[in-house]
Design a protein around this motif. Sequence first.
Motif, mmCIF file in Angstrom:
data_model
loop_
_atom_site.group_PDB
_atom_site.id
_atom_site.type_symbol
_atom_site.label_atom_id
_atom_site.label_comp_id
_atom_site.label_asym_id
_atom_site.label_seq_id
_atom_site.Cartn_x
_atom_site.Cartn_y
_atom_site.Cartn_z
ATOM 1 N N LEU A 490 0.828 -1.201 0.000
ATOM 2 C CA LEU A 490 0.000 0.000 0.000
ATOM 3 C C LEU A 490 0.868 1.259 0.000
ATOM 4 N N GLN A 491 1.989 1.192 0.744
ATOM 5 C CA GLN A 491 2.911 2.335 0.753
ATOM 6 C C GLN A 491 3.502 2.544 -0.647
ATOM 7 N N LEU A 492 3.867 1.444 -1.314
ATOM 8 C CA LEU A 492 4.405 1.531 -2.679
ATOM 9 C C LEU A 492 3.340 2.035 -3.646
ATOM 10 N N ALA A 493 2.085 1.624 -3.389
ATOM 11 C CA ALA A 493 0.985 2.065 -4.259
ATOM 12 C C ALA A 493 0.794 3.570 -4.161
ATOM 13 N N ARG A 494 0.953 4.116 -2.947
ATOM 14 C CA ARG A 494 0.837 5.580 -2.788
ATOM 15 C C ARG A 494 1.934 6.286 -3.582
ATOM 16 N N GLU A 495 3.127 5.723 -3.527
ATOM 17 C CA GLU A 495 4.242 6.308 -4.285
ATOM 18 C C GLU A 495 3.976 6.213 -5.789
ATOM 19 N N LYS A 496 3.374 5.073 -6.210
ATOM 20 C CA LYS A 496 3.052 4.896 -7.631
ATOM 21 C C LYS A 496 2.002 5.931 -8.076
ATOM 22 N N GLN A 497 1.036 6.219 -7.195
ATOM 23 C CA GLN A 497 0.012 7.208 -7.507
ATOM 24 C C GLN A 497 0.627 8.599 -7.663
ATOM 25 N N GLN A 498 1.573 8.917 -6.769
ATOM 26 C CA GLN A 498 2.267 10.210 -6.871
ATOM 27 C C GLN A 498 3.056 10.299 -8.176
ATOM 28 N N ALA A 499 3.664 9.165 -8.564
ATOM 29 C CA ALA A 499 4.418 9.144 -9.828
ATOM 30 C C ALA A 499 3.477 9.337 -11.016
ATOM 31 N N PHE A 500 2.270 8.744 -10.924
ATOM 32 C CA PHE A 500 1.270 8.892 -11.991
ATOM 33 C C PHE A 500 0.855 10.356 -12.133
ATOM 34 N N GLU A 501 0.644 11.045 -11.021
ATOM 35 C CA GLU A 501 0.252 12.450 -11.065
ATOM 36 C C GLU A 501 1.380 13.307 -11.632
ATOM 37 N N SER A 502 2.608 12.991 -11.270
ATOM 38 C CA SER A 502 3.765 13.737 -11.820
ATOM 39 C C SER A 502 3.889 13.489 -13.321
ATOM 40 N N TRP A 503 3.663 12.249 -13.723
ATOM 41 C CA TRP A 503 3.751 11.899 -15.159
ATOM 42 C C TRP A 503 2.706 12.676 -15.957
ATOM 43 N N GLN A 504 1.486 12.801 -15.402
ATOM 44 C CA GLN A 504 0.436 13.561 -16.100
ATOM 45 C C GLN A 504 0.857 15.016 -16.283
ATOM 46 N N ARG A 505 1.411 15.597 -15.214
ATOM 47 C CA ARG A 505 1.830 17.004 -15.320
ATOM 48 C C ARG A 505 2.972 17.161 -16.315
ATOM 49 N N SER A 506 3.905 16.214 -16.309
ATOM 50 C CA SER A 506 5.067 16.304 -17.210
ATOM 51 C C SER A 506 4.664 16.169 -18.669
ATOM 52 N N SER A 508 1.580 16.784 -19.846
ATOM 53 C CA SER A 508 0.410 17.647 -20.113
ATOM 54 C C SER A 508 -0.830 16.815 -20.442
ATOM 55 N N LYS A 509 -1.029 15.787 -19.632
ATOM 56 C CA LYS A 509 -2.196 14.930 -19.815
ATOM 57 C C LYS A 509 -3.034 14.966 -18.550
ATOM 58 N N SER A 510 -4.330 14.761 -18.736
ATOM 59 C CA SER A 510 -5.215 14.758 -17.576
ATOM 60 C C SER A 510 -6.391 13.828 -17.818
ATOM 61 N N SER A 511 -6.918 13.300 -16.728
ATOM 62 C CA SER A 511 -8.058 12.395 -16.799
ATOM 63 C C SER A 511 -9.338 13.203 -16.619
ATOM 64 N N MET A 539 -14.695 6.854 -16.921
ATOM 65 C CA MET A 539 -13.760 5.930 -16.268
ATOM 66 C C MET A 539 -12.852 5.256 -17.287
ATOM 67 N N VAL A 540 -13.394 4.952 -18.472
ATOM 68 C CA VAL A 540 -12.599 4.288 -19.515
ATOM 69 C C VAL A 540 -11.387 5.133 -19.876
ATOM 70 N N GLU A 541 -11.615 6.422 -20.044
ATOM 71 C CA GLU A 541 -10.508 7.308 -20.416
ATOM 72 C C GLU A 541 -9.456 7.362 -19.308
ATOM 73 N N GLY A 542 -9.911 7.389 -18.057
ATOM 74 C CA GLY A 542 -8.967 7.422 -16.943
ATOM 75 C C GLY A 542 -8.150 6.147 -16.853
ATOM 76 N N LYS A 547 -3.043 3.066 -17.847
ATOM 77 C CA LYS A 547 -2.361 1.978 -18.555
ATOM 78 C C LYS A 547 -1.172 2.514 -19.348
ATOM 79 N N GLU A 548 -1.393 3.641 -19.990
ATOM 80 C CA GLU A 548 -0.315 4.253 -20.772
ATOM 81 C C GLU A 548 0.865 4.592 -19.866
ATOM 82 N N PHE A 549 0.566 5.199 -18.723
ATOM 83 C CA PHE A 549 1.626 5.536 -17.762
ATOM 84 C C PHE A 549 2.338 4.277 -17.269
#
Length: 749
Positions: A490-506, A508-511, A539-542, A547-549
């Motif tokens: 779960l701790q690793l999953a939180r880190e993965k979520q933070q990485a996903f949010e950073s990847w979106q910003r880098s 220029s993608k958003s759900s 939800m499909v788009e998100g 998956k892409e990330f």
Amino acid sequence: MQERKIIELEGGWSFMEKGITKLKNILEGEEKDQFTAEQYMMLYTTIYNMCTQKPPNDYSEQLYTRYRESFSVYIKERVLPALGSQRDDYLLKELHKRWNNHKVMVRWLSRFFNYLDRYYITRHSLPSLNDVGLIRFRDDVYMEVKKLAKDAMLAAIEKERNGDQIDRSLLKNVLGIFIEVGMGGMDCYDEDFEQHLLAETASYYRKKATVWITEDSCPDYMQKAEDALRMEEERVTNYLHVDTKAKLLQEAEREILEQYEAELLDKEDTGAAALMRDDKKADLARMYRLFSRIPKGLEPVAAIFKKHVEGEGTKLVAQVTEALNTRKEKDAGKPSKDSGSGTQEQTYVKTVIELHDKYLQYVTESFNSSSLFHKALKEAFEAFCNKAVGGLASAELMANFCNTLLSKTSGSSEKLTEDAVEDMLDKVVKLLAYISDKDLFAEFYRKRLSRRLLQDKSASDDHERAVLTRLKQQCGAQFTSKMEGMVTDLQLAREKQQAFESWQRSNSKSSPIELSVTVLTTGFWPAFKAVDLALPQEMVEGVALFKEFYEATVKHRKLTWYYHAGHANIRGNFKRNPIDMVMSTTQAAVVLLFNSEDKLTFSEIRERANLPEEDLVRILHSLSCSKYKILAKEPPTKTPGKTDTFSMNANFTDRMRRIRLPAPPTDERRKVMENVDQDRRHAIDAAIVRTMKSRKVLQHQQLVLEVVQQLQRMFQPDIKQIKKRIEDLIQREFLERDPNQPNTFKYMA
């Protein structure tokens, strides 16, 4: 040089007799003038001269004899007549006086005749002058009065036992005579006094115990017994020889305690069971102290303690079972709830903890932390803790109890402090030692833990880790390895979520929706049901974006989506006011269908959501038949039907602005039991193969015994199940029967 004048025997002895007579008169109080230095030197010199004259005038032998006879004459003339007229305490006082006088006489005469000790006695290996004096007292006085003295002392001791005051110092002094006349040995004391004392002691307490056991309650009897034994110990301290202590107490203990233990412990209304029932800890502590003094004296007490604790636990099981059965009858026909979460079950575990605290205190305080009573406590708790409580195993109830303590919303009116929660969790883990089905606890606990972690219901990460640490210490690293993996995951999953949010910003993608994905390792978590849910477009788009990330950042890993385990936050725009709703992803997928349709039939919902029929029934039940009726159903029955029609309940309202919909009801317990049963089959197979691989050939009974020993740390394997697994392994050609001995198996390499 002038030759020394010869001193003849009779002449010299006549002079010595005058000195001896003076000494006797001093001892009898008939003369007060003590010996002067000149008189002492004259007497000493006379003996010296008579012993150093040349033969035949060396009178050493004759003087040695007359020295001995001097005591006998004095004893016959003065000592025995004085003693013969006395009885009881007066006899003891006179004997003590005569003994002291005798020692004074020995000391003075030994000085007068000292030259005999230095040369004649040494050369001829004869008893010393001091020993001669003691022997004369022993043979001429002690042998005459020892019986009377013994009787007088025993009478005094009995008087003291009955509460009278006696002269203890007098007894100590007279007993000193019995010891000293032994001349380095204890024979006189042992044979002439101690043996009689022990017999009298046994007789005295035999009579006392007969009266006490009839007239007194168990606590009163024990109080008298303890007082009596303490007084006997004081007796030894005050005037008996220290070697008498163990023998004296043994006699008293045998008559007071050993002979009446069973009758005393079983006394109606006041025996051991009654003392435990009435929480008489001080009396139980006295019982422990007393019966620890006799061989195997504590075993009957421990047996009663075990029976009492087991009875209390069994009574609790029966009470809770009855309450649960009553509740089941009332709830008959109502929708089933998650098993083990009711108040009665929680109360049961809490009461078991309280029982354990109570009786553990008995063991530590009243029973001196005795290993015998720890064992009795363990066996008692094992006996009732492994009983079914209203059809539920204690392992399951304990897992549910932990879940209640560790969840943010405990559902209990009693709010516990952080320390109280930690203390309670510690006690639950200790109780786990008594549970035979530890694997069942582990599976239920893991299931509840996964729910707390995934639904963010855990009240404290520190508490979660603390419990796992305790479980690891109690049951081993293998027991908690998956659970620890879940927490780490779960701790690793939180880190993965933070990485996903950073990847979106880098990039220029958003759900289109606020998306949070928890990536888990399959091996750690309970098996989730995978369904190919038809997600709403948002939800499909998100999901596609995540998956892409994931594919861009992680190699050689495959994502499988478990929508049943997820949840969604949706705002419902009802007529009266909007309400934020927290629900499962599958519930959300069904609800969102009504954004574009006013009404949908059961079949239409199933087709559009692509959900299995049994899952859809549960989801629609939670949305239209539970506390929160988000959907309106036609006809308005209590359960969804395949011909029903559903629509958005625009009139729905609630006093809360944010609600959490109940999850679709599932028979989670049945699934857990199936998983545990399957795991047990694998564990039994592994144990059989492991044993046979090392032993090669083994008889059936020995194989079963070794398998049970290997597995009982986690669960108590069923013998019939082991037999079935052996047959299965024979069919799968892991084992074979010996053709000549059907009960013997061989390992097939």
